[in-house]
Design a protein around this motif. Structure first.
Motif, PDB file in Angstrom:
ATOM      1  N   ASP A 261      30.143  28.510 -13.340  1.00  0.00           N
ATOM      2  CA  ASP A 261      28.971  28.233 -14.163  1.00  0.00           C
ATOM      3  C   ASP A 261      28.062  27.239 -13.439  1.00  0.00           C
ATOM      4  OD1 ASP A 261      27.127  27.643 -16.116  1.00  0.00           O
ATOM      5  OD2 ASP A 261      28.591  27.254 -17.703  1.00  0.00           O
ATOM      6  N   PRO A 262      27.067  27.731 -12.696  1.00  0.00           N
ATOM      7  CA  PRO A 262      26.167  26.823 -11.974  1.00  0.00           C
ATOM      8  C   PRO A 262      25.477  25.817 -12.894  1.00  0.00           C
ATOM      9  CG  PRO A 262      25.853  29.094 -11.261  1.00  0.00           C
ATOM     10  CD  PRO A 262      26.723  29.149 -12.471  1.00  0.00           C
ATOM     11  N   LEU A 268      35.673  26.236 -11.389  1.00  0.00           N
ATOM     12  CA  LEU A 268      37.024  25.739 -11.652  1.00  0.00           C
ATOM     13  C   LEU A 268      37.970  26.929 -11.726  1.00  0.00           C
ATOM     14  CD1 LEU A 268      36.676  23.058 -14.497  1.00  0.00           C
ATOM     15  CD2 LEU A 268      37.086  22.643 -12.071  1.00  0.00           C
ATOM     16  N   GLU A 269      39.155  26.780 -11.148  1.00  0.00           N
ATOM     17  CA  GLU A 269      40.193  27.785 -11.305  1.00  0.00           C
ATOM     18  C   GLU A 269      40.839  27.619 -12.671  1.00  0.00           C
ATOM     19  OE1 GLU A 269      40.914  30.234  -9.362  1.00  0.00           O
ATOM     20  OE2 GLU A 269      39.675  29.694  -7.630  1.00  0.00           O
ATOM     21  N   LEU A 283      34.076  21.141 -16.742  1.00  0.00           N
ATOM     22  CA  LEU A 283      34.766  21.695 -17.904  1.00  0.00           C
ATOM     23  C   LEU A 283      34.095  21.252 -19.202  1.00  0.00           C
ATOM     24  CD1 LEU A 283      37.141  23.282 -19.081  1.00  0.00           C
ATOM     25  CD2 LEU A 283      38.518  21.196 -18.919  1.00  0.00           C
ATOM     26  N   SER A 284      33.629  20.006 -19.249  1.00  0.00           N
ATOM     27  CA  SER A 284      33.009  19.479 -20.462  1.00  0.00           C
ATOM     28  C   SER A 284      31.628  20.069 -20.713  1.00  0.00           C
ATOM     29  CB  SER A 284      32.886  17.946 -20.372  1.00  0.00           C
ATOM     30  OG  SER A 284      34.150  17.342 -20.275  1.00  0.00           O
ATOM     31  N   ARG A 285      30.963  20.526 -19.663  1.00  0.00           N
ATOM     32  CA  ARG A 285      29.608  21.058 -19.801  1.00  0.00           C
ATOM     33  C   ARG A 285      29.554  22.569 -20.003  1.00  0.00           C
ATOM     34  NH1 ARG A 285      26.686  18.100 -14.752  1.00  0.00           N
ATOM     35  NH2 ARG A 285      25.866  16.257 -15.796  1.00  0.00           N
ATOM     36  N   SER A 286      30.539  23.265 -19.462  1.00  0.00           N
ATOM     37  CA  SER A 286      30.419  24.725 -19.368  1.00  0.00           C
ATOM     38  C   SER A 286      30.427  25.402 -20.736  1.00  0.00           C
ATOM     39  CB  SER A 286      31.558  25.290 -18.523  1.00  0.00           C
ATOM     40  OG  SER A 286      31.447  26.692 -18.423  1.00  0.00           O
ATOM     41  N   ARG A 287      29.444  26.240 -20.958  1.00  0.00           N
ATOM     42  CA  ARG A 287      29.430  27.099 -22.143  1.00  0.00           C
ATOM     43  C   ARG A 287      29.096  28.541 -21.780  1.00  0.00           C
ATOM     44  NH1 ARG A 287      23.980  27.294 -24.610  1.00  0.00           N
ATOM     45  NH2 ARG A 287      22.577  25.923 -23.455  1.00  0.00           N
TER      46      ARG A 287
END
Length: 525
Positions: A261-262, A268-269, A283-287
């Protein structure tokens, strides 16, 4: 010759298309509107249309001040019999005095220690307005209390319409109930697109409260939405996660799916791993990595709760020196009404908390609706009130863990995640993390999916597909290392058929376990 079992995706995916959305129900609103801020008249705000634009003009000021007799959550609205709690307050003073002495010992000379403590305190309280303090409730020392956690991303370029004259919307809104005597925490993520009637400002998305009146107004709106008084608040720049996570040496979490997710910052694996600060922030940002499975914001909120839980667990297990270093790092990115001594006192009282059984989490229950060209989250009032009733009683907000079948994301926890799940005979099996590949080696339709469902109930992230042949006679659970034998047998027990087999290089697979369904599966149908 080794058999190769490549991983394939498993699990039904919810359609994110507009055609699957429910019909418009504009009359449904999350809650009665909060009271008007007392400076609204001076600002000359005009009454908005029935559905105001989701991007509203920033309005100076904040929430009602404590002197407003109509504000049940204002500090001045509460009076206390302080004599009644004299012993409790005395104990708190003794604890704070002890902490101060220990801090001096940790930080060195008295002069240096005082300077350092004043610097940390200055960072923490910088930006806290009197309006925000007035919007907060008093709480007796040691009692359970509610706290509002706001996550912002001020250092990043914001999405179109998110910045209004330097005022930002809150990316993350979380209501915490902290119970020091029981060493329990409940974290409720509030969907930022939740429709709320904000009185003179019309029906707005929840995160619009921040640009309307800052932290003070957001405290007021959330208080009314949840029907609880909020005693403390903290505003966090999520960029600070990087430095905080690195300060404590990283956090171990289960990344539910591969993230590419740019917009979130990178890749992340999937799987159980130790994340550094930059990875924890991704991880905290990705949606958008989760958009094909459902509500991206809901998955992101679940991952944020997981990250916060991992950070809290590691900090609470650390020594005082590490704890002080962490708070010092946090102070660069956190604005809060809590003092340094209050934070350390709270951390001291919560030491020994089991994050697997005593950290509850969920998201407010909503339904997505498309209204006048804008997506909204409409609150399910009955479910919301039942959830809050449980939380107020100190119970988990949900009766059992909620794990998304398609991704393995933990969407809600009831104190059994990482602990145990009950079987039909009343015994308990530890809830596991990790990955399992299921391959259907028979002609039995749906055998792989049925087996995956049984294994997923144990907590594993599971994928299912057909094997290389359909003539397997026996179901086997293959593991790579002798240390995995017990867990492999748990999977066999959950399936109700088969045996655990240590791999002798006959099978090639990249997950923690490989399950091949054989003809004996028919005995469990």
């Amino acid at each position: 010759m080794a058999r190769s079992f490549d991983r394939n995706s498993y699990g039904s995916r919810r359609d994110a298309g507009d055609s699957s959305r429910p019909s418009v129900q504009p009359e449904k609103v999350a809650s009665p509107g909060p009271r008007r801020r007392k400076d609204a008249a001076a600002a000359g705000s005009a009454a908005p249309a029935e559905f105001a634009s989701p991007v509203i003009p920033a309005v100076p000021g904040g929430a009602n001040a404590g002197g407003n007799p109509n504000n049940p959550y204002a500090r001045s609205s509460y009076t206390h019999d302080y004599a009644r709690d004299r012993k409790r307050r005395k104990r708190k003073k003794i604890l704070i005095a002890c902490l101060a002495v220990v801090l001096v010992a940790v930080l060195g000379t008295t002069a240096y220690a005082l300077t350092k403590m004043m610097s940390i305190q200055g960072n923490l309280s910088s930006g806290v307005t009197q309006e925000t303090l007035d919007a907060l409730d008093n709480v007796e020392p040691g009692d359970p209390f509610y706290m509002l956690l706001l996550g912002t991303d001020k250092s990043q370029e914001r999405e179109s319409g998110a910045v209004l004259d330097g005022v930002y919307r809150a990316d993350s809104i979380m209501l915490l109930r902290i119970d020091p005597p029981q060493k329990k925490v409940t974290a409720i993520s509030l969907m930022r697109d939740t429709m709320v009637d904000m009185g003179e400002y019309g029906k707005q998305k929840l995160n619009a409260a921040y640009p309307i009146g800052g932290a003070a107004y957001t405290v007021e709106v959330v208080s009314e939405l949840a029907g609880v008084p909020i005693a403390h608040y903290a505003e966090i720049d999520f960029d600070g996660f990087c430095e905080v996570v690195d300060t404590i040496g990283g956090i171990e979490v289960e990344v539910p799916i591969e993230i590419d997710d740019p917009d979130a910052g990178g890749h992340l694996e999937a799987g159980l791993q130790t994340l550094n600060g930059e990875q924890a922030l991704i991880l905290s940002r990705s949606r958008h990595a989760f958009d094909e499975y459902g509500k991206g914001d809901e998955y992101r909120a679940a991952n944020q709760r997981m990250v916060i839980s991992a950070i809290a667990g590691k900090v609470l297990d650390s020594d005082l020196s590490t704890m002080v270093s962490t708070v010092e790092t946090l102070s660069k990115y956190v604005t809060t009404d809590m003092s340094l001594m209050e934070i350390l006192s709270l951390a001291s009282s919560m030491r020994g908390m089991d994050m697997a059984t005593d950290f509850y989490s969920c998201v407010n229950p909503t339904t997505s609706e498309y209204i006048d060209g804008v997506w909204w989250e409409i609150m399910d009032e009955d479910e919301w009130h039942e959830m809050l009733r449980r939380v107020e009683q100190g119970l988990p907000p949900v009766e059992e863990d909620v794990i998304d079948e398609a991704t393995g994301t933990v969407m809600a926890t009831a104190g059994t995640g990482g602990s145990a799940s009950a079987s039909s005979d009343g015994t308990t099996t530890p809830r596991r993390s990790g990955t399992v590949s299921v391959r259907n080696g028979t002609e039995i339709d749906g055998a792989g999916a049925a087996a995956a469902e049984k294994i997923g109930a144990l907590g594993y992230s599971v994928d299912a597909a057909n094997a290389d042949a359909a003539d397997y006679a026996e179901t086997v659970v293959i593991y790579e290392d002798a240390s995995q034998q017990e867990r492999a047998q748990e999977i066999v027990d959950a399936l109700g058929v088969g045996r655990a087999v240590l791999n002798n290089n006959e099978y090639l697979f990249t997950t923690d376990f490989l399950v091949v369904i054989g003809a004996d599966w028919s005995s469990v149908q």
